[in-house]
Scaffold this motif. Structure first.
Motif, PDB file in Angstrom:
ATOM      1  N   GLY A 181       0.801  -1.224   0.000  1.00 27.48           N
ATOM      2  CA  GLY A 181       0.000   0.000   0.000  1.00 27.48           C
ATOM      3  C   GLY A 181       0.833   1.273   0.000  1.00 27.48           C
ATOM      4  O   GLY A 181       0.320   2.353   0.226  1.00 27.48           O
ATOM      5  N   ARG A 182       2.113   1.160  -0.286  1.00 27.62           N
ATOM      6  CA  ARG A 182       2.966   2.344  -0.312  1.00 27.62           C
ATOM      7  C   ARG A 182       3.455   2.663  -1.724  1.00 27.62           C
ATOM      8  O   ARG A 182       4.270   3.560  -1.904  1.00 27.62           O
ATOM      9  CB  ARG A 182       4.192   2.138   0.574  1.00 27.62           C
ATOM     10  CG  ARG A 182       3.889   2.140   2.057  1.00 27.62           C
ATOM     11  CD  ARG A 182       5.119   1.653   2.792  1.00 27.62           C
ATOM     12  NE  ARG A 182       5.008   1.851   4.225  1.00 27.62           N
ATOM     13  CZ  ARG A 182       5.845   2.606   4.937  1.00 27.62           C
ATOM     14  NH1 ARG A 182       6.831   3.252   4.349  1.00 27.62           N
ATOM     15  NH2 ARG A 182       5.711   2.720   6.236  1.00 27.62           N
ATOM     16  N   GLY A 183       2.989   1.881  -2.694  1.00 25.70           N
ATOM     17  CA  GLY A 183       3.404   2.147  -4.071  1.00 25.70           C
ATOM     18  C   GLY A 183       4.796   1.631  -4.402  1.00 25.70           C
ATOM     19  O   GLY A 183       5.380   2.013  -5.412  1.00 25.70           O
ATOM     20  N   VAL A 184       5.321   0.749  -3.556  1.00 23.98           N
ATOM     21  CA  VAL A 184       6.670   0.241  -3.792  1.00 23.98           C
ATOM     22  C   VAL A 184       6.731  -0.535  -5.110  1.00 23.98           C
ATOM     23  O   VAL A 184       7.657  -0.369  -5.901  1.00 23.98           O
ATOM     24  CB  VAL A 184       7.132  -0.648  -2.615  1.00 23.98           C
ATOM     25  CG1 VAL A 184       8.445  -1.349  -2.946  1.00 23.98           C
ATOM     26  CG2 VAL A 184       7.287   0.179  -1.348  1.00 23.98           C
ATOM     27  N   GLU A 185       5.679  -1.371  -5.364  1.00 24.33           N
ATOM     28  CA  GLU A 185       5.736  -2.215  -6.561  1.00 24.33           C
ATOM     29  C   GLU A 185       5.748  -1.369  -7.835  1.00 24.33           C
ATOM     30  O   GLU A 185       6.379  -1.735  -8.818  1.00 24.33           O
ATOM     31  CB  GLU A 185       4.618  -3.263  -6.552  1.00 24.33           C
ATOM     32  CG  GLU A 185       3.199  -2.737  -6.445  1.00 24.33           C
ATOM     33  CD  GLU A 185       2.727  -2.534  -4.999  1.00 24.33           C
ATOM     34  OE1 GLU A 185       3.545  -2.118  -4.154  1.00 24.33           O
ATOM     35  OE2 GLU A 185       1.544  -2.772  -4.730  1.00 24.33           O
ATOM     36  N   LYS A 186       5.051  -0.236  -7.826  1.00 20.54           N
ATOM     37  CA  LYS A 186       5.062   0.644  -9.005  1.00 20.54           C
ATOM     38  C   LYS A 186       6.461   1.203  -9.238  1.00 20.54           C
ATOM     39  O   LYS A 186       6.929   1.293 -10.370  1.00 20.54           O
ATOM     40  CB  LYS A 186       4.084   1.801  -8.813  1.00 20.54           C
ATOM     41  CG  LYS A 186       2.670   1.387  -9.149  1.00 20.54           C
ATOM     42  CD  LYS A 186       1.765   2.604  -9.281  1.00 20.54           C
ATOM     43  CE  LYS A 186       0.345   2.135  -9.540  1.00 20.54           C
ATOM     44  NZ  LYS A 186      -0.651   2.965  -8.896  1.00 20.54           N
ATOM     45  N   ALA A 187       7.099   1.574  -8.166  1.00 21.88           N
ATOM     46  CA  ALA A 187       8.457   2.106  -8.280  1.00 21.88           C
ATOM     47  C   ALA A 187       9.409   1.033  -8.790  1.00 21.88           C
ATOM     48  O   ALA A 187      10.297   1.298  -9.601  1.00 21.88           O
ATOM     49  CB  ALA A 187       8.921   2.634  -6.924  1.00 21.88           C
ATOM     50  N   VAL A 188       9.204  -0.199  -8.328  1.00 24.33           N
ATOM     51  CA  VAL A 188      10.050  -1.301  -8.785  1.00 24.33           C
ATOM     52  C   VAL A 188       9.890  -1.478 -10.295  1.00 24.33           C
ATOM     53  O   VAL A 188      10.861  -1.669 -11.015  1.00 24.33           O
ATOM     54  CB  VAL A 188       9.707  -2.609  -8.033  1.00 24.33           C
ATOM     55  CG1 VAL A 188      10.472  -3.785  -8.632  1.00 24.33           C
ATOM     56  CG2 VAL A 188      10.026  -2.472  -6.548  1.00 24.33           C
ATOM     57  N   LEU A 189       8.644  -1.368 -10.771  1.00 22.41           N
ATOM     58  CA  LEU A 189       8.412  -1.516 -12.213  1.00 22.41           C
ATOM     59  C   LEU A 189       9.129  -0.412 -12.995  1.00 22.41           C
ATOM     60  O   LEU A 189       9.752  -0.685 -14.023  1.00 22.41           O
ATOM     61  CB  LEU A 189       6.917  -1.507 -12.538  1.00 22.41           C
ATOM     62  CG  LEU A 189       6.649  -1.680 -14.041  1.00 22.41           C
ATOM     63  CD1 LEU A 189       6.978  -3.097 -14.482  1.00 22.41           C
ATOM     64  CD2 LEU A 189       5.235  -1.311 -14.410  1.00 22.41           C
ATOM     65  N   VAL A 190       9.049   0.807 -12.495  1.00 27.63           N
ATOM     66  CA  VAL A 190       9.750   1.911 -13.166  1.00 27.63           C
ATOM     67  C   VAL A 190      11.232   1.567 -13.302  1.00 27.63           C
ATOM     68  O   VAL A 190      11.836   1.745 -14.359  1.00 27.63           O
ATOM     69  CB  VAL A 190       9.558   3.234 -12.378  1.00 27.63           C
ATOM     70  CG1 VAL A 190      10.480   4.314 -12.928  1.00 27.63           C
ATOM     71  CG2 VAL A 190       8.108   3.678 -12.448  1.00 27.63           C
ATOM     72  N   PHE A 191      11.784   1.023 -12.244  1.00 28.75           N
ATOM     73  CA  PHE A 191      13.191   0.646 -12.293  1.00 28.75           C
ATOM     74  C   PHE A 191      13.437  -0.465 -13.326  1.00 28.75           C
ATOM     75  O   PHE A 191      14.366  -0.399 -14.123  1.00 28.75           O
ATOM     76  CB  PHE A 191      13.667   0.196 -10.908  1.00 28.75           C
ATOM     77  CG  PHE A 191      15.038  -0.416 -10.940  1.00 28.75           C
ATOM     78  CD1 PHE A 191      16.174   0.392 -10.998  1.00 28.75           C
ATOM     79  CD2 PHE A 191      15.205  -1.795 -10.963  1.00 28.75           C
ATOM     80  CE1 PHE A 191      17.437  -0.164 -11.063  1.00 28.75           C
ATOM     81  CE2 PHE A 191      16.460  -2.361 -11.030  1.00 28.75           C
ATOM     82  CZ  PHE A 191      17.584  -1.547 -11.080  1.00 28.75           C
ATOM     83  N   LEU A 192      12.548  -1.488 -13.305  1.00 29.18           N
ATOM     84  CA  LEU A 192      12.725  -2.620 -14.225  1.00 29.18           C
ATOM     85  C   LEU A 192      12.636  -2.170 -15.684  1.00 29.18           C
ATOM     86  O   LEU A 192      13.399  -2.640 -16.537  1.00 29.18           O
ATOM     87  CB  LEU A 192      11.674  -3.708 -13.951  1.00 29.18           C
ATOM     88  CG  LEU A 192      11.841  -4.505 -12.650  1.00 29.18           C
ATOM     89  CD1 LEU A 192      10.659  -5.455 -12.451  1.00 29.18           C
ATOM     90  CD2 LEU A 192      13.151  -5.296 -12.651  1.00 29.18           C
ATOM     91  N   VAL A 193      11.712  -1.269 -15.961  1.00 30.40           N
ATOM     92  CA  VAL A 193      11.548  -0.765 -17.327  1.00 30.40           C
ATOM     93  C   VAL A 193      12.819  -0.050 -17.765  1.00 30.40           C
ATOM     94  O   VAL A 193      13.361  -0.278 -18.855  1.00 30.40           O
ATOM     95  CB  VAL A 193      10.325   0.188 -17.400  1.00 30.40           C
ATOM     96  CG1 VAL A 193      10.333   0.973 -18.698  1.00 30.40           C
ATOM     97  CG2 VAL A 193       9.032  -0.612 -17.266  1.00 30.40           C
ATOM     98  N   HIS A 194      13.323   0.777 -16.881  1.00 32.41           N
ATOM     99  CA  HIS A 194      14.551   1.516 -17.144  1.00 32.41           C
ATOM    100  C   HIS A 194      15.702   0.537 -17.410  1.00 32.41           C
ATOM    101  O   HIS A 194      16.466   0.671 -18.361  1.00 32.41           O
ATOM    102  CB  HIS A 194      14.827   2.389 -15.914  1.00 32.41           C
ATOM    103  CG  HIS A 194      16.188   2.982 -15.873  1.00 32.41           C
ATOM    104  ND1 HIS A 194      16.539   4.058 -16.656  1.00 32.41           N
ATOM    105  CD2 HIS A 194      17.285   2.655 -15.150  1.00 32.41           C
ATOM    106  CE1 HIS A 194      17.801   4.369 -16.408  1.00 32.41           C
ATOM    107  NE2 HIS A 194      18.277   3.530 -15.506  1.00 32.41           N
TER     108      HIS A 194
END
Lengths: 82, 629
Positions: B549-562
């Motif tokens: 619930g802190r948006g960590v997974e979204k941030a992880v995806l941003v990193f993976l895409v990069h």
């Protein structure tokens, strides 16, 4: 002191449990050759369970000299208090 | 008395008299047979009963499929003694922990050759772990009285012998090594001076055990176990001579339970929350009736000291990462008073991650606690002096562990020592601070949704990405094997396998560390990927439930895409494999904008995200890439 035949009848449920044969009927003459499940490892489990059930100890020599179920019953009977 | 408590597993409920018939009946239950046998494994069973249950389960299970709800595990067993009689009891005890165990045993003097030569039978069996159960009779031990240098030499020879087996298991069998310590034989040479005089068996065994503790991947401290129940009873000379049995048959249930609780811990099945009743569990008396003045706790009376010792036990568990909670039938205000007003109490209000004192039934309260802490019921232990309350919780929440409690409160802490609910194979910084972290998490859960965005922004979260390395590997392996809910594939990886991926150029291993302005949460998420042509394939994605619930997974995806873009991958692929526990992430990839590529009959879905179509809006977190250092 219980007689060997009395001991034999209390050994029956114990053999049934250890060998996992619910309808096993023990006779005096029975030996390990007569029952497939009675292998060397289960033999040790039987001796150990017998000791626990009757609260006594059997020596390694006594165990080695056992020939049939009747021998075990007689040995146990001889070790029980009068 | 206490030795019996351990040997007979007396914290478990006594088996009904018709246990044997129940096992036979379970076999005729068709599909429910697995669940039924597992239920029967929860009783305290003696050696013959474990035998029957283990054999029944082995006969009933299909060769290659696993019963729903059970986790498969394959154990190799290397020993210098007879081990055939341990196999059925091990299989039955594993059921107690929800494990479908298969065992391949080697005994007598085969163990060394099997490991060192990489025996085909064991290799083919592909064990998840190998238990090296060599005892003092399998080691090149000899007495060298008075010679310290020879003592060192013999200790070294024993260590080298074991090291060769351990290395063989790791390299030739590619498995994890569970090292069993050596129970010290009851052997007296000089008497009390044995520990003073160099070269006695006791001293050498002590040195070898020290070596094992350091050299084994996972430790099975059989020496401590034998010591607890007494080595004079542990060893049975006659059974050893007649049939090469390693220890007395009376301890088979204890031994098997301990092996299986270690396997359980390796699989992330250890419990994490201790729920406590209050009246007559944490103090003597009933606070609602007797008042704060009327209850007895603390130094100065035998009964007060007994309860204090139990409180201290709970507190010590908290320090190592076990969460504490209260479920009590009480008026809440009354229930909190002893914690506030009696300075002698070891436990304070802030020791608890959840405090439920009310008049609802305890099963409902425990469910509410599970919800509040986002943990499954199978992570819970419930301790209550009242047999009816225990029966109720067992009936309605069969996944919760409910130990039998001794009549004497002086023995309460013994229950937690003996039962091993919280068995751990490692200890990390995160464990040490877990209970504190959950306290802030509780506060987070109580904030209304519309305030949440604002609140999260105010946390100033930083997500640091590291490659998996020797410094973070222990925590990474722990997280991989303990996460059940936020776990997309529930693939488990051993330390050795993770190390292999770190070295493999086709693989990318990421450990993600989260910090905010209040706290450093440590490593909260792990992603393991494999590059296949132009696709970055996510083999594993787990996250600690504390930070949901802190948006960590979204941030992880941003990193993976990069990352995928940089390494020339044009798309990212992920998979969801459903289990009883991971419904939480069923829509994980859909939420992140992946498109479903395929679905098999069992509910496993495969998802794909072309890198150029990924949403790259900046997340609420600052991302720090430390992978290239």
């Amino acid at each position: 002191m219980p007689s060997p035949s009395e001991v034999l009848s209390s050994l029956q449920p114990l053999f049934q449990e250890i060998l996992d044969i619910p309808d096993l009927v023990l006779t005096r003459e029975m030996t390990a050759k007569d029952i497939e499940e009675w292998n060397s490892l289960n033999h040790i489990r039987l001796i150990s369970a017998t000791e626990q059930k009757f609260g006594l100890r059997l020596t390694a020599l006594e165990v080695e000299n056992l020939k049939c179920v009747g021998d075990l019953a007689a040995l146990v009977a001889s070790k029980l208090p009068v | 008395m206490n030795a019996d408590y351990f040997a007979r597993l007396e914290w478990l409920e006594r088996a009904p008299d018709n246990f044997r018939e129940l096992v036979r009946a379970a076999l005729n239950c068709g599909e429910r047979a697995g669940a039924e046998l597992r239920r029967l494994a929860q009783y305290s069973l003696n050696e013959p009963q474990l035998h029957q249950l283990g054999r029944a389960f082995s006969k009933a299970r299909a060769p290659e499929t696993v019963w729903a709800g059970l986790t498969p595990f394959r154990l190799g067993l290397l020993s210098n003694s007879t081990t055939d009689h341990l196999i059925a009891p091990l299989i039955a005890s594993a059921l107690r922990y929800g494990i479908d165990l298969r065992v391949l045993g080697f005994s007598y003097d085969e163990s060394y050759a099997v490991a060192v030569s990489g025996d085909d039978r064991l290799k083919e069996f592909a064990p998840n772990a190998v238990l090296v159960a060599v005892d003092h009779r399998g080691l090149p031990l000899r007495e060298v009285f008075g010679h310290e240098d020879e003592e060192r030499q013999i200790t070294g020879e024993c260590a080298a012998y074991l090291q060769a087996i351990y290395d063989g298991v790791r390299k030739n069998i590619a498995s994890v090594c569970i090292g069993q310590t050596i129970a010290r034989p009851v052997s007296v040479s000089f008497g009390h001076a044995d520990k003073k005089i160099a070269g006695s068996i006791g001293r050498i065994v002590g040195g070898v055990n020290h070596f094992i503790a350091g050299a084994a991947d996972i430790l099975f401290d059989a020496a401590s176990l034998a010591e607890i129940v007494g080595t004079s009873q542990w060893f049975d000379a006659k059974l050893s001579h007649v049939g090469k049995l390693p220890f007395a048959l009376a301890f088979v249930p204890l031994y098997a339970d301990h092996v299986c609780r270690i396997i359980g811990a390796m699989l992330g099945k250890s419990r994490r929350v201790l729920v406590l009743d209050l009246d007559n569990t944490l103090w003597s008396g009933i606070v609602g009736d007797d008042g704060v003045e009327g209850i007895v706790i603390g130094n100065g009376s035998p009964i007060g000291e007994a309860f204090l010792e139990f409180q201290r036990k709970a507190l010590s568990l908290r320090k190592r990462g076990v969460l504490l909670a209260v479920s009590s039938k009480n008026d809440e205000e009354q229930a909190r008073r002893p914690f506030r007003e009696i300075p002698d109490m070891a436990l304070k209000e802030e020791s608890f991650s959840a405090f439920y004192a009310n008049w609802s039934d305890k099963a409902a309260n425990i469910e509410a606690i599970a919800q509040e802490l986002s943990l499954g019921l199978d992570a819970f232990v419930f301790v209550d002096d009242n047999a009816q309350e225990r029966a109720l919780v067992r009936k309605f929440l069969p996944d919760v562990a409910v130990p039998e409690m001794p009549d004497d409160p002086a023995c309460y802490s013994l229950v937690l020592d003996a039962a091993g609910y919280f068995e751990a194979v490692s200890f990390s910084d995160e464990d040490a601070r877990r209970a504190d972290l959950y306290q802030t998490r509780g506060a987070l859960a109580r904030i209304a949704p519309h305030d949440l965005d604002e609140y999260l922004a105010s946390l100033e979260m930083k997500l640091t990405v590291e490659s998996v390395n020797p410094g973070n590997r222990a925590r990474v392996v722990q997280l991989i094997n303990k996460s059940n809910q936020f776990n997309l594939t529930t693939r488990r990886f051993t330390d050795l396998e993770v190390r292999g991926m770190e070295a493999d150029r086709r693989c990318e291993t990421f450990a993600l560390r989260l910090a905010d302005k209040f706290d450093d949460h440590g490593i909260v998420s792990v992603v393991l990927c494999e590059k296949e042509d132009s696709v970055l394939n996510i083999l594993l994605w787990v996250m600690s439930c504390r930070v949901i619930g802190r948006g960590v997974e979204k941030a992880v995806l941003v990193f993976l895409v990069h990352r995928a873009g940089k390494s020339g991958s044009s798309s990212i692929k992920g998979q969801y494999i459903p289990t009883a526990r991971n419904k939480l992430v069923e829509k994980h990839y859909a939420r992140l904008g992946f498109r479903m590529e395929s679905e098999d009959g069992q509910g496993t879905t495969t998802w794909i995200l072309p890198v150029d179509q990924a949403e790259t809006s900046p997340p609420r977190l600052e991302i720090i890439d430390n992978t290239l250092e």
